[in-house]
Design a protein around this motif. Structure first.
Motif, PDB file in Angstrom:
ATOM      1  N   VAL A  13       0.867  -1.169   0.000  1.00  0.00           N
ATOM      2  CA  VAL A  13       0.000   0.000   0.000  1.00  0.00           C
ATOM      3  C   VAL A  13       0.907   1.224   0.000  1.00  0.00           C
ATOM      4  O   VAL A  13       1.790   1.346   0.838  1.00  0.00           O
ATOM      5  CB  VAL A  13      -0.932   0.022   1.225  1.00  0.00           C
ATOM      6  N   ARG A  14       0.713   2.074  -0.947  1.00  0.00           N
ATOM      7  CA  ARG A  14       1.452   3.328  -1.031  1.00  0.00           C
ATOM      8  C   ARG A  14       0.442   4.443  -0.795  1.00  0.00           C
ATOM      9  O   ARG A  14      -0.676   4.388  -1.301  1.00  0.00           O
ATOM     10  CB  ARG A  14       2.083   3.509  -2.415  1.00  0.00           C
ATOM     11  N   VAL A  15       0.833   5.459  -0.038  1.00  0.00           N
ATOM     12  CA  VAL A  15      -0.081   6.534   0.315  1.00  0.00           C
ATOM     13  C   VAL A  15       0.599   7.878   0.076  1.00  0.00           C
ATOM     14  O   VAL A  15       1.776   8.052   0.382  1.00  0.00           O
ATOM     15  CB  VAL A  15      -0.519   6.430   1.793  1.00  0.00           C
ATOM     16  N   PHE A  16      -0.168   8.801  -0.463  1.00  0.00           N
ATOM     17  CA  PHE A  16       0.260  10.183  -0.653  1.00  0.00           C
ATOM     18  C   PHE A  16      -0.836  11.066  -0.059  1.00  0.00           C
ATOM     19  O   PHE A  16      -2.010  10.897  -0.387  1.00  0.00           O
ATOM     20  CB  PHE A  16       0.430  10.497  -2.147  1.00  0.00           C
ATOM     21  N   THR A  17      -0.466  11.987   0.824  1.00  0.00           N
ATOM     22  CA  THR A  17      -1.436  12.893   1.445  1.00  0.00           C
ATOM     23  C   THR A  17      -0.900  14.312   1.371  1.00  0.00           C
ATOM     24  O   THR A  17       0.281  14.546   1.647  1.00  0.00           O
ATOM     25  CB  THR A  17      -1.669  12.519   2.924  1.00  0.00           C
ATOM     26  N   GLN A  18      -1.793  15.238   1.002  1.00  0.00           N
ATOM     27  CA  GLN A  18      -1.398  16.645   0.920  1.00  0.00           C
ATOM     28  C   GLN A  18      -2.583  17.517   1.293  1.00  0.00           C
ATOM     29  O   GLN A  18      -3.678  17.326   0.775  1.00  0.00           O
ATOM     30  CB  GLN A  18      -0.938  16.982  -0.498  1.00  0.00           C
ATOM     31  N   ARG A  19      -2.349  18.475   2.191  1.00  0.00           N
ATOM     32  CA  ARG A  19      -3.361  19.492   2.486  1.00  0.00           C
ATOM     33  C   ARG A  19      -3.129  20.647   1.534  1.00  0.00           C
ATOM     34  O   ARG A  19      -1.990  21.044   1.293  1.00  0.00           O
ATOM     35  CB  ARG A  19      -3.237  19.950   3.924  1.00  0.00           C
ATOM     36  N   LEU A  20      -4.228  21.185   1.013  1.00  0.00           N
ATOM     37  CA  LEU A  20      -4.143  22.253   0.022  1.00  0.00           C
ATOM     38  C   LEU A  20      -5.099  23.379   0.388  1.00  0.00           C
ATOM     39  O   LEU A  20      -6.144  23.143   1.007  1.00  0.00           O
ATOM     40  CB  LEU A  20      -4.506  21.705  -1.363  1.00  0.00           C
ATOM     41  N   SER A  21      -4.752  24.586  -0.033  1.00  0.00           N
ATOM     42  CA  SER A  21      -5.635  25.716   0.236  1.00  0.00           C
ATOM     43  C   SER A  21      -6.937  25.542  -0.533  1.00  0.00           C
ATOM     44  O   SER A  21      -6.943  25.062  -1.666  1.00  0.00           O
ATOM     45  CB  SER A  21      -4.959  27.036  -0.151  1.00  0.00           C
ATOM     46  N   ALA A  22      -8.031  25.933   0.081  1.00  0.00           N
ATOM     47  CA  ALA A  22      -9.353  25.785  -0.538  1.00  0.00           C
ATOM     48  C   ALA A  22      -9.592  26.935  -1.508  1.00  0.00           C
ATOM     49  O   ALA A  22     -10.469  27.775  -1.327  1.00  0.00           O
ATOM     50  CB  ALA A  22     -10.433  25.715   0.533  1.00  0.00           C
ATOM     51  N   THR A  23      -8.766  26.952  -2.561  1.00  0.00           N
ATOM     52  CA  THR A  23      -8.828  27.980  -3.597  1.00  0.00           C
ATOM     53  C   THR A  23      -8.769  27.288  -4.956  1.00  0.00           C
ATOM     54  O   THR A  23      -8.365  26.121  -5.043  1.00  0.00           O
ATOM     55  CB  THR A  23      -7.618  28.929  -3.490  1.00  0.00           C
ATOM     56  N   PRO A  24      -9.137  27.982  -6.027  1.00  0.00           N
ATOM     57  CA  PRO A  24      -8.990  27.372  -7.351  1.00  0.00           C
ATOM     58  C   PRO A  24      -7.553  26.925  -7.634  1.00  0.00           C
ATOM     59  O   PRO A  24      -7.327  25.888  -8.249  1.00  0.00           O
ATOM     60  CB  PRO A  24      -9.426  28.488  -8.312  1.00  0.00           C
ATOM     61  N   ARG A  25      -6.586  27.680  -7.145  1.00  0.00           N
ATOM     62  CA  ARG A  25      -5.188  27.294  -7.332  1.00  0.00           C
ATOM     63  C   ARG A  25      -4.881  25.978  -6.611  1.00  0.00           C
ATOM     64  O   ARG A  25      -4.173  25.116  -7.117  1.00  0.00           O
ATOM     65  CB  ARG A  25      -4.283  28.405  -6.816  1.00  0.00           C
ATOM     66  N   GLY A  26      -5.422  25.808  -5.407  1.00  0.00           N
ATOM     67  CA  GLY A  26      -5.252  24.563  -4.668  1.00  0.00           C
ATOM     68  C   GLY A  26      -5.878  23.382  -5.394  1.00  0.00           C
ATOM     69  O   GLY A  26      -5.322  22.277  -5.422  1.00  0.00           O
ATOM     70  N   ALA A  27      -7.043  23.604  -6.009  1.00  0.00           N
ATOM     71  CA  ALA A  27      -7.706  22.533  -6.768  1.00  0.00           C
ATOM     72  C   ALA A  27      -6.868  22.125  -7.984  1.00  0.00           C
ATOM     73  O   ALA A  27      -6.712  20.935  -8.266  1.00  0.00           O
ATOM     74  CB  ALA A  27      -9.102  22.981  -7.199  1.00  0.00           C
ATOM     75  N   GLU A  59     -12.482  17.083 -10.269  1.00  0.00           N
ATOM     76  CA  GLU A  59     -13.877  17.335  -9.899  1.00  0.00           C
ATOM     77  C   GLU A  59     -14.064  17.400  -8.392  1.00  0.00           C
ATOM     78  O   GLU A  59     -14.749  18.289  -7.878  1.00  0.00           O
ATOM     79  CB  GLU A  59     -14.790  16.261 -10.500  1.00  0.00           C
ATOM     80  N   LEU A  60     -13.466  16.455  -7.663  1.00  0.00           N
ATOM     81  CA  LEU A  60     -13.640  16.446  -6.207  1.00  0.00           C
ATOM     82  C   LEU A  60     -12.955  17.640  -5.558  1.00  0.00           C
ATOM     83  O   LEU A  60     -13.478  18.222  -4.602  1.00  0.00           O
ATOM     84  CB  LEU A  60     -13.141  15.129  -5.620  1.00  0.00           C
ATOM     85  N   ALA A  61     -11.778  18.024  -6.062  1.00  0.00           N
ATOM     86  CA  ALA A  61     -11.087  19.195  -5.524  1.00  0.00           C
ATOM     87  C   ALA A  61     -11.885  20.468  -5.829  1.00  0.00           C
ATOM     88  O   ALA A  61     -12.024  21.343  -4.963  1.00  0.00           O
ATOM     89  CB  ALA A  61      -9.678  19.287  -6.088  1.00  0.00           C
ATOM     90  N   ALA A  62     -12.425  20.564  -7.042  1.00  0.00           N
ATOM     91  CA  ALA A  62     -13.250  21.731  -7.387  1.00  0.00           C
ATOM     92  C   ALA A  62     -14.483  21.802  -6.490  1.00  0.00           C
ATOM     93  O   ALA A  62     -14.868  22.887  -6.030  1.00  0.00           O
ATOM     94  CB  ALA A  62     -13.656  21.672  -8.855  1.00  0.00           C
ATOM     95  N   ASN A  63     -15.101  20.652  -6.200  1.00  0.00           N
ATOM     96  CA  ASN A  63     -16.249  20.637  -5.293  1.00  0.00           C
ATOM     97  C   ASN A  63     -15.846  21.057  -3.883  1.00  0.00           C
ATOM     98  O   ASN A  63     -16.568  21.799  -3.216  1.00  0.00           O
ATOM     99  CB  ASN A  63     -16.888  19.246  -5.247  1.00  0.00           C
ATOM    100  N   ALA A  64     -14.692  20.582  -3.418  1.00  0.00           N
ATOM    101  CA  ALA A  64     -14.229  20.943  -2.077  1.00  0.00           C
ATOM    102  C   ALA A  64     -13.995  22.443  -1.974  1.00  0.00           C
ATOM    103  O   ALA A  64     -14.311  23.067  -0.953  1.00  0.00           O
ATOM    104  CB  ALA A  64     -12.950  20.176  -1.730  1.00  0.00           C
TER     105      ALA A  64
END
Length: 157
Positions: A13-27, A59-64
């Protein structure tokens, strides 16, 4: 007398996690990071699974960013290479449930994102965020030849 054990490929199992700003640039960044991570795991940009994951993340990032945004709070992208599939999880901090997936009207200028996720993902669901408030949308895309991909990912780390 017992039968000899059949060799099984290791479960990786390989995992990648990143927190991003809730902005269009983050998406946008979420989509680019996802494609780069898949490439590092051995899934080329032009593979059908990579293309599906790219659209799902977008799509999911844009929704977030659009519907799940809470001022001052980020959203999280999590990718997992699990047995037979790539799992995408996008978590936001808005506690309201997603609306039912329904076809948009012909003149609607939005409302197609979750239809795309539904069409491209082999499985998807919405989970309550732990700890609350918020939600996680999880989608999985099956990857052909997963064991070869997992072995390559294991050798590269």
């Amino acid at each position: 007398m017992t039968a000899p054990a059949t060799p099984q490929p290791p479960v990786t199992v390989r995992v990648f996690t990143q927190r991003l700003s809730a902005t269009p640039r983050g998406a946008r960044l979420a989509r680019h990071l996802a494609l780069n991570q898949l490439r590092e795991w051995g899934l080329p940009y032009d593979a059908p699974a990579s293309e599906a994951v790219s659209v799902i993340v977008a799509e999911l990032a844009a929704n977030a960013v659009t519907h799940g945004r809470v001022p001052g709070r980020d959203f999280e992208l999590r990718l997992s290479l699990v047995t037979g599939s790539v799992r995408v999880e996008v978590t936001d901090t808005r506690g309201e449930p997603l609306p039912a997936v329904r076809p948009p009207g012909p003149l609607d200028d939005g409302g197609r994102g979750l239809l795309l996720v539904d069409a491209l993902a082999d499985r998807w669901e919405v989970l309550d965020r732990e700890p609350p408030p918020g939600k996680t949308v999880r989608a999985e895309v099956d990857v052909p030849r997963w064991s070869a991909l997992a072995r390559k990912a294991g050798a590269d780390s």
